[in-house]
Design a protein around this motif. Structure first.
Motif, PDB file in Angstrom:
ATOM      1  N   UNK B  82       0.835  -1.206   0.000  1.00 16.68           N
ATOM      2  CA  UNK B  82       0.000   0.000   0.000  1.00 16.68           C
ATOM      3  C   UNK B  82       0.866   1.251   0.000  1.00 16.68           C
ATOM      4  N   UNK B  85       2.419   1.731  -3.355  1.00 19.14           N
ATOM      5  CA  UNK B  85       1.448   2.099  -4.374  1.00 19.14           C
ATOM      6  C   UNK B  85       1.034   3.555  -4.262  1.00 19.14           C
ATOM      7  N   UNK B  86       1.096   4.087  -3.045  1.00 15.45           N
ATOM      8  CA  UNK B  86       0.764   5.499  -2.889  1.00 15.45           C
ATOM      9  C   UNK B  86       1.751   6.361  -3.650  1.00 15.45           C
ATOM     10  N   UNK B  88       3.870   5.288  -5.997  1.00 16.02           N
ATOM     11  CA  UNK B  88       4.043   4.919  -7.404  1.00 16.02           C
ATOM     12  C   UNK B  88       2.918   3.973  -7.793  1.00 16.02           C
TER      13      UNK B  88
ATOM     14  N   UNK C  76      -7.037  -5.241  -0.247  1.00 17.11           N
ATOM     15  CA  UNK C  76      -5.961  -4.402  -0.790  1.00 17.11           C
ATOM     16  C   UNK C  76      -6.071  -4.317  -2.304  1.00 17.11           C
ATOM     17  N   UNK C  79      -8.571  -1.906  -3.048  1.00 17.16           N
ATOM     18  CA  UNK C  79      -8.087  -0.580  -2.691  1.00 17.16           C
ATOM     19  C   UNK C  79      -7.205   0.003  -3.785  1.00 17.16           C
ATOM     20  N   UNK C  80      -6.355  -0.860  -4.333  1.00 16.20           N
ATOM     21  CA  UNK C  80      -5.371  -0.357  -5.304  1.00 16.20           C
ATOM     22  C   UNK C  80      -5.901  -0.389  -6.731  1.00 16.20           C
ATOM     23  N   UNK C 173       0.781   1.871   6.415  1.00 19.26           N
ATOM     24  CA  UNK C 173      -0.381   2.163   5.593  1.00 19.26           C
ATOM     25  C   UNK C 173      -0.952   3.541   5.853  1.00 19.26           C
ATOM     26  N   UNK C 179       3.919  13.233   0.333  1.00 14.85           N
ATOM     27  CA  UNK C 179       4.243  12.061  -0.479  1.00 14.85           C
ATOM     28  C   UNK C 179       5.347  12.422  -1.451  1.00 14.85           C
ATOM     29  N   UNK C 182       8.458   8.220  -5.977  1.00 16.59           N
ATOM     30  CA  UNK C 182       9.714   7.526  -6.243  1.00 16.59           C
ATOM     31  C   UNK C 182      10.238   7.966  -7.599  1.00 16.59           C
ATOM     32  N   UNK C 184      11.214   7.929 -11.284  1.00 17.62           N
ATOM     33  CA  UNK C 184      10.660   7.100 -12.362  1.00 17.62           C
ATOM     34  C   UNK C 184      11.746   6.166 -12.887  1.00 17.62           C
TER      35      UNK C 184
END
Lengths: 691, 101, 204
Positions: B82, B85-86, B88, C76, C79-80, C173, C179, C182, C184
């Motif tokens: 999770x 995924x936030x 990326x 999950x 969720x995703x 979580x 945020x 990351x 790329x």
């Protein structure tokens, strides 16, 4: 009182440290006086310690200060080893050092690096005392390298002139060859005894295998000939005269160069166990060196070079004494030689000073009137070196020759010839410098005729030197042409010897008259003159009880030194013969160089003037075919040694490059590696189950 | 010794291999987690089978612990999924390779 | 039909379900389908536990795995985003599949070969004396006794582990305040550009 022994090297070290940090601020002459004071204090402590040692029963005192290298079985202490030998050494080292320090204050007057000179001198004295007092071979080696470094620094003290820097490098490189032998000897000693301490190895030498003892003795002998300028490593000492004259007197005559003799004396129990040819090798090396150096000294025109070759010769005598096992006579000659050779050098320095930094004896002459104190002091040194009783040199040299007569007649003949030549060459120097007519006015006139002087003289050297006989203008000194040749030669390099260019003439001011040196320089001269005169009292040949030095040193050389078995009549005969030889030599010198009754051209031959072309031949070999070997060594170093180092260094990144392929960030690749490993382990267990 | 005992072991070996293969091949982190569960279940099966063969209850007790560890692992693993995924969205396991040489 | 026969039939049926489900897990592109296949596998394993007289574990298997873990995974997934199907056709890592297949086949093959070769006794250890399975005492009571006597420390430690895991999951979580995306990365297997070793840096 012997507990104070640590102060002896500590005081010069203190002076060195102070002068390093505050020398420039102290300036002239305070820095010089400080340096002199610490060495003089060291001398006082030496006397106290000596008196304390006299009171001890076993006459050995070891003071361990702290552990220097504790590495498993290899433990080296910083410790001081005081025995009759080292006690005798420190006395004359500190004493003469103090005098020469004082002399240097006057000699180095006005030099821009005045305080630096005393920094080096104090460091030298410290190193020399460590060398002598060190209680193990490694500490001796430390001092050995320390004096070597100081020697290098002081030879090239006036490094502005390339010749001085070259001479320093030459001394340094030549000494490295000897140091190689010394180091290998140290390794072998540790390998054999498991210790480097004199207290351990000297008593244990009896049980040594002959081959091992021979190996160690030869290796340490190689170290000794390097430091003491014996053949074939003698080339550096004459060039070392490029340094200031007090340095020549202290380092290259009185103390450092005798370190080789000290080392061989120190390890005398090992030499005693080694094969018979080792002492003979030492003796013959010394004898031949003495003979060759004496012949070369005959033809030198530089006042200091004569004394330099004379030093090589005297060291040869000491090696001869060590070789035949008469250790204490070597020490005796070392001490009296330190007196009179330091005296001669200081006199030479005084003359050079008075002659406006000119060193060529051909422009001197008749100085005894102008420099009376220097002349009187010089007389003592002259008669000592010539071996005329009752001066100390007579006793020093003839004790050795007496023992040599007993042990080996052939060596005695060689030694006697060398002694005869000694009387001639020092007589030649004395007559050229202090007697005869004053030759510098003619030189000045010559300069006035052909200005500008130096360039013209160089031109003359280029043309005339190759035609004229290089040495020997004395026989017809009035001859204008000969003097011109001499001047030209002196200004230019001596032909055939590219390293000899420290022989040069400085321009003299108009109406120049040599002057006596200041009292700072003449007082040490007079003290040393007295010491040279009475030094023989240390060890008179008769009666037996007057062998003070012999008796004092006996515990050190017990068991390895030869005993004198000659009858009193024989000894008296030998001494008389020796005296006659010395007087004959002096008379010959007077006839040849003062009264010109004998043509001395043969003596001053080109062969002698160029030191048997040994230097030239060496330069030819090393500079010619030798270059290829050095290139090969250098390329070996570049490719193999550097290649190995760089290869190791380069392989690490390359290995990293290879390994980073695995660290690629893909979790699944890592898991795959785990899977492969698991499979292999499973296969292994399966093989065990099935097998 | 019954033939069915060997059957349990063979079954769990195949199950484990399938799980391992899936773990190595699939790139979706959630599927990879499921493959880990497959492998854990294969091991659980072996434990219970061996416990039965030896007549020992410890085999079942160990499975209890494996269950607990598996639960903890899934919880943390899903938390990581999770979190990643936030930052990326739609990231696969191959995309998360910042720590590489 | 004896109990052995029943057991064998149940085993074969469950084995098929288990293997089918496991195959489904790695076969389906959609993770939801994979998760549902996983449920089948877990149920099959639970029945096999029953088959081996491990009733308590069978219950726990159903409750914990299917009831908690799979639901959590499905949660999950939802969720995703359901449609995060990954591209199974292309494999960026060279040789990954081949080697993985070798490993899988090797592990299974070695175990099967081992079992076949040994043949007779699969276990050679001493039979349990203290914690032996008896038919007199209920299965759950036996597990409970051993769990709270012999394995009490392990039990406590797993409790701590679970607590830590829960805290960790909450921390992971939680929606972070800031945020940082990351960097790329292209997921292709391009080798990292090799750094040339500087030839100038040789030590002379």
């Amino acid at each position: 009182m012997v507990e104070l022994v640590w102060l002896i090297p500590a005081l010069p070290l203190l002076g060195f440290v102070i002068l390093v940090f505050a020398g420039r601020r102290l300036g002239e002459p305070v820095a010089g006086w400080l340096a002199t004071a610490v060495v003089a204090a060291s001398f006082v402590v030496s006397v106290i310690v000596f008196l304390g040692l006299v009171g001890l029963d076993d006459r050995v005192f070891v003071q361990t200060l702290f552990t220097w290298i504790p590495a498993g079985d290899f433990v080296v202490d910083i410790g001081l080893y005081l025995d009759p030998l080292s006690a005798a050494m420190i006395l004359f080292i500190t004493g003469i050092s103090a005098l020469i320090h004082m002399y240097s204050i006057g000699y180095m007057h006005g030099d821009e690096n005045f305080s630096k000179f005393f920094v080096y001198l104090n460091l030298f004295v410290f190193s020399m005392l460590v060398l002598v007092l060190g209680d193990n071979l490694l500490l001796t080696f430390l001092g050995w390298e320390g004096v070597g470094a100081c020697s290098y620094l002081l030879i090239s003290f006036w490094f502005g002139k390339p010749a001085n820097a070259t001479a320093g490098k030459k001394a340094f490189v030549t000494n490295r060859i000897g140091d190689w032998g010394f180091l290998v000897g140290i390794f072998m000693v540790f390998f054999t005894f498991g210790s480097l301490s004199y207290s351990d190895i000297l008593p244990a030498s009896d049980g040594l295998a002959q081959t091992t003892a021979t190996f160690i003795a030869v290796m340490l002998f190689i170290g000794a000939i390097g430091k003491s300028a014996q053949l074939p490593l003698s080339v550096w000492l004459p060039d070392a005269m490029a340094g200031p004259t007090p340095v020549s007197a202290l380092i290259h005559a009185a103390t450092m160069v005798t370190a080789g003799v000290y080392l061989l004396s120190r390890i005398n129990p090992i030499i005693a166990v080694s094969a018979d040819w080792v002492p003979m090798l030492i003796a013959w090396t010394g004898a031949i060196t003495a003979l060759l150096a004496a012949t070369v000294a005959l033809a030198q025109t530089d006042i200091k070079k004569v004394l330099a070759y004379s030093t090589v010769e005297m060291l040869g005598f000491m090696f001869l004494a060590v070789g035949i096992g008469a250790y204490w006579t070597a020490i005796f000659l070392m001490i009296v030689h330190a007196f009179f050779k330091a005296l001669l050098f200081l006199c030479a320095g005084s003359v050079i000073h008075g002659m406006h930094e000119n060193q060529d004896m051909r422009v001197m002459g008749g100085l005894r009137v102008l420099m009376p104190i220097t002349f009187i002091a010089y007389l003592a040194g002259w008669f000592s070196l010539a071996g005329i009783p009752p001066f100390s040199g007579f006793f020093g040299k003839d004790e050795i020759l007496t023992y040599v007569w007993q042990e080996n007649k052939a060596l005695w003949v060689v030694g006697m010839i060398a002694a005869f030549l000694t009387a001639i060459y020092i007589g030649r120097q004395a007559f050229m410098v202090f007697f005869g007519e004053q030759r510098w006015p003619a030189y000045l006139a010559k300069l006035a005729v052909v200005p500008p002087a130096v360039e013209a003289a160089n031109e003359a050297a280029a043309v005339g030197a190759s035609v004229d006989e290089p040495a020997g203008p004395l026989t017809d000194a009035q001859d204008e042409a000969a003097l011109a040749a001499a001047t030209a030669l002196a200004v230019s390099d001596t032909p055939g010897d590219g390293l000899d260019d420290d022989v040069e003439l400085h321009e003299l001011p108009d109406g120049f008259t040599p002057h006596e040196s200041p009292w700072l320089m003449t007082i040490p001269l007079l003290v040393l003159a007295v010491a040279s005169l009475v030094g023989g009292l240390l060890n008179l040949p008769f009666p037996r009880s007057a062998h003070y030095l012999d008796n004092w040193l006996e515990p050190v050389f017990e068991g390895s030194a030869v005993k004198l078995k000659l009858s009193t009549g024989t000894i008296v005969g030998l001494l008389t013969f020796s005296t006659v030889v010395a007087l004959l030599g002096t008379a010959f010198a007077a006839a040849a160089f003062l009264y010109k009754r004998i043509n001395a051209r043969r003596l001053e031959s080109k062969l002698f003037a160029n030191a048997w072309y040994y230097d030239t031949a060496l330069a030819k070999v090393v500079g010619g075919p030798g270059t290829g070997a050095f290139e090969a060594t250098a390329s070996f170093d570049r490719t193999v040694i550097d290649g190995a180092v760089n290869g190791v260094g380069g392989s690490v990144p390359r290995m990293g490059q290879a390994l980073r392929q695995f660290q690629n960030g893909y979790v699944r690749r890592y898991a795959l590696a785990i899977g492969v490993g698991s499979l292999l382990m499973l296969a292994f267990m399966f093989s065990r189950v099935v097998g | 010794m019954r033939g069915i005992d060997a059957g349990y072991l063979v079954l769990s070996a195949i199950l484990f291999s399938i799980g391992a293969f899936g773990l190595l091949v699939r790139r979706n982190p959630l599927v990879m987690l499921m493959c880990v569960e497959l492998m854990l279940n294969a091991v659980n099966l072996t434990f219970v089978a061996f416990g039965m063969m030896l007549g020992d209850i410890a085999g079942q007790v160990i499975v209890m612990f494996v269950l607990v560890v598996a639960a903890a692992e899934v919880v943390v693993g899903l938390g990581i999924v999770v979190a990643v995924s936030r930052r990326k969205p739609g990231a696969t396991a191959d995309d998360i390779r910042v720590l590489r040489g | 039909m004896g109990t052995d026969t029943v057991e064998a039939v149940v085993f074969v049926a469950c084995a098929l379900i288990v293997l089918g489900g496991a195959f489904g897990v790695i076969w389906f592109r959609n993770p939801v389908q994979s998760a549902l296949s996983l449920v089948a596998t877990l149920f099959g394993v639970a029945v096999l536990f029953l088959n081996m007289n491990a009733q308590f574990l069978a219950a726990v298997q159903v409750i914990v795995y299917t009831g908690a873990i799979v639901v959590l995974i499905l949660f999950v997934i939802m969720l995703l985003g359901v449609d995060t199907a990954d591209d199974i056709d292309a494999e960026p890592l060279v040789g990954q599949r081949v080697i993985a297949l070798v490993i899988a086949a090797g592990v299974a093959g070695l175990v099967i070969a081992g079992v076949t070769i040994v043949g007779g006794d699969l276990v050679s250890g001493a039979r349990a004396a203290t914690a032996a399975i008896t038919d007199d005492v209920p299965n759950i009571e036996q597990i409970g006794r051993v769990l709270f006597t012999d394995y009490v420390y392990a039990l406590e430690i797993t409790a701590v582990l679970l607590t830590i895991a829960v805290v960790a999951a909450v921390v992971m979580a939680r929606k972070p305040t800031e945020v940082e995306p990351l960097p790329q990365e292209s997921s292709s297997m391009e080798p990292p550009e090799p750094v040339e070793p500087e030839a100038e840096e040789v030590f002379d």
